[in-house]
Scaffold this motif. Structure first.
Motif, PDB file in Angstrom:
ATOM      1  N   CYS A 266       0.830  -1.198   0.000  1.00  0.00           N
ATOM      2  CA  CYS A 266       0.000   0.000   0.000  1.00  0.00           C
ATOM      3  C   CYS A 266       0.872   1.258   0.000  1.00  0.00           C
ATOM      4  O   CYS A 266       2.022   1.237   0.450  1.00  0.00           O
ATOM      5  CB  CYS A 266      -0.911   0.020   1.231  1.00  0.00           C
ATOM      6  N   ALA A 267       0.285   2.346  -0.478  1.00  0.00           N
ATOM      7  CA  ALA A 267       0.984   3.625  -0.469  1.00  0.00           C
ATOM      8  C   ALA A 267       1.300   4.049   0.956  1.00  0.00           C
ATOM      9  O   ALA A 267       0.595   3.690   1.905  1.00  0.00           O
ATOM     10  CB  ALA A 267       0.127   4.689  -1.140  1.00  0.00           C
ATOM     11  N   ASN A 268       2.405   4.810   1.075  1.00  0.00           N
ATOM     12  CA  ASN A 268       2.838   5.370   2.354  1.00  0.00           C
ATOM     13  C   ASN A 268       3.332   4.320   3.336  1.00  0.00           C
ATOM     14  O   ASN A 268       3.565   4.615   4.498  1.00  0.00           O
ATOM     15  CB  ASN A 268       1.717   6.209   2.996  1.00  0.00           C
TER      16      ASN A 268
ATOM     17  N   ARG B 197       9.097   5.064   0.441  1.00  0.00           N
ATOM     18  CA  ARG B 197       7.634   5.132   0.484  1.00  0.00           C
ATOM     19  C   ARG B 197       7.127   5.746  -0.813  1.00  0.00           C
ATOM     20  O   ARG B 197       7.694   6.718  -1.301  1.00  0.00           O
ATOM     21  CB  ARG B 197       7.157   5.985   1.664  1.00  0.00           C
ATOM     22  N   TYR B 198       6.069   5.183  -1.349  1.00  0.00           N
ATOM     23  CA  TYR B 198       5.412   5.722  -2.542  1.00  0.00           C
ATOM     24  C   TYR B 198       4.116   6.413  -2.130  1.00  0.00           C
ATOM     25  O   TYR B 198       3.369   5.908  -1.298  1.00  0.00           O
ATOM     26  CB  TYR B 198       5.122   4.608  -3.545  1.00  0.00           C
ATOM     27  N   TYR B 199       3.855   7.587  -2.749  1.00  0.00           N
ATOM     28  CA  TYR B 199       2.682   8.368  -2.392  1.00  0.00           C
ATOM     29  C   TYR B 199       1.762   8.649  -3.581  1.00  0.00           C
ATOM     30  O   TYR B 199       0.570   8.810  -3.411  1.00  0.00           O
ATOM     31  CB  TYR B 199       3.106   9.724  -1.805  1.00  0.00           C
ATOM     32  N   SER B 200       2.293   8.812  -4.779  1.00  0.00           N
ATOM     33  CA  SER B 200       1.549   9.470  -5.853  1.00  0.00           C
ATOM     34  C   SER B 200       0.750   8.507  -6.722  1.00  0.00           C
ATOM     35  O   SER B 200       1.162   7.390  -7.000  1.00  0.00           O
ATOM     36  CB  SER B 200       2.515  10.266  -6.729  1.00  0.00           C
TER      37      SER B 200
ATOM     38  N   LEU C  15      -4.011   3.453  -0.432  1.00  0.00           N
ATOM     39  CA  LEU C  15      -4.510   3.122   0.890  1.00  0.00           C
ATOM     40  C   LEU C  15      -6.016   2.873   0.828  1.00  0.00           C
ATOM     41  O   LEU C  15      -6.724   3.470   0.007  1.00  0.00           O
ATOM     42  CB  LEU C  15      -4.218   4.265   1.859  1.00  0.00           C
TER      43      LEU C  15
ATOM     44  N   TYR D 215      -6.423  11.804  -5.580  1.00  0.00           N
ATOM     45  CA  TYR D 215      -5.054  11.778  -5.085  1.00  0.00           C
ATOM     46  C   TYR D 215      -4.212  12.825  -5.802  1.00  0.00           C
ATOM     47  O   TYR D 215      -4.420  13.104  -6.972  1.00  0.00           O
ATOM     48  CB  TYR D 215      -4.435  10.390  -5.296  1.00  0.00           C
TER      49      TYR D 215
ATOM     50  N   SER E 140       1.338  14.702  -3.740  1.00  0.00           N
ATOM     51  CA  SER E 140       1.823  14.603  -2.364  1.00  0.00           C
ATOM     52  C   SER E 140       1.165  13.462  -1.615  1.00  0.00           C
ATOM     53  O   SER E 140       1.530  13.161  -0.483  1.00  0.00           O
ATOM     54  CB  SER E 140       1.557  15.920  -1.618  1.00  0.00           C
ATOM     55  N   GLY E 141       0.169  12.800  -2.242  1.00  0.00           N
ATOM     56  CA  GLY E 141      -0.497  11.702  -1.579  1.00  0.00           C
ATOM     57  C   GLY E 141      -1.628  12.146  -0.679  1.00  0.00           C
ATOM     58  O   GLY E 141      -2.243  11.327   0.006  1.00  0.00           O
TER      59      GLY E 141
END
Length: 242
Positions: free
Chosen positions: A127-129, A167-170, A207, A225, A228-229
């Motif tokens: 999952c992201a973040n 960590r991946y956000y975008s 997420l 989204y 910056s997430g």
């Protein structure tokens, strides 16, 4: 007899004082060489003579002693292949046209060619973040390695550490609720400047989010989204009683 010897000794001392011996001429040769270690053929080294002379002197003879028991004469810019990794002390001996001789010695570090590889965990959809851990410890090989990571989301990191997390956000707004695939590239560089690289794809999902239903069972979905997430949607709920 004694007086004669004394007079001769005095005369010699006087002559030495009046006519001192000329200083010996300095050898007009300054030996030097450079070398380039191959990043494609293990142990191959290109040597280049950089010896300078004082005119009208000129280098007439070169003798290379490569430090592994091999030698080569009369070649100013040779190549040589070392059979195994290690430190070798290469000596260059040069003679000029006047017969003057000088030497220079340099250390040659022969190391295994670098090989880049890595694993990451969790290896399934993440999952992201949530941190994803990248590890090269048992896979990448080389000496004095420097690691440069390109994570596929526009960010990169250069480090001496053989492990790292990211960590991946975008996501693009049109892909709300759909996984994103990032191409991760690792570039390693060793002490001789030789490089190798490898790439793998990493799948990352958004997420989880809650669905809000109104009295008519309409679905509010927060899926705008940004890079910056962060979620930019705003939901206003009015309660009233008739």
């Amino acid at each position: 007899m004694y007086r004669a010897l004394l007079r001769l000794t005095t005369l010699l001392l006087l002559l030495t004082t009046l006519f001192p011996k000329e200083a010996e001429a300095q050898c007009p040769v300054i030996p030097d060489f450079s070398f380039q270690i191959s990043c494609t053929n293990f142990g191959l080294v290109q040597f280049t003579d950089q010896t300078s002379t004082i005119p009208p002197g000129a280098i007439q003879t070169w003798l290379w002693k490569f430090g592994d028991g091999e030698s080569l004469a009369n070649w100013p810019n040779p190549t040589h292949t070392y059979d195994s990794a290690g430190i070798y002390y290469c000596k260059l001996v040069v003679w000029d046209t006047s017969g003057c001789k000088e030497t220079v010695t340099k250390a040659i570090f022969i190391t295994p060619l670098p090989v880049a590889d890595f694993v990451y965990s969790p290896s399934s959809l993440e999952c992201a973040n949530i941190p994803i851990f990248f590890d090269t410890r048992t896979l990448s090989t080389g000496v004095g390695l420097k690691y440069t990571w390109y994570f596929g989301d526009g960010t990169s990191v250069t480090t001496r550490n053989d492990t790292i997390s990211h960590r991946y956000y975008s996501w693009a707004g049109s892909n709300c609720g759909i996984k994103e695939t990032f191409n991760v590239t690792l570039v390693i560089s060793d002490t001789n400047g030789c490089q190798d690289n490898t790439s793998q794809t990493v799948d990352v999902g958004p997420l989880p989010y809650a669905n809000l239903l109104d009295a008519n069972n309409n679905n509010f979905q927060l899926c705008n989204y940004t890079t910056s997430g962060l979620v930019q949607d705003t939901l206003c709920v009015d309660n009233w009683v008739e």
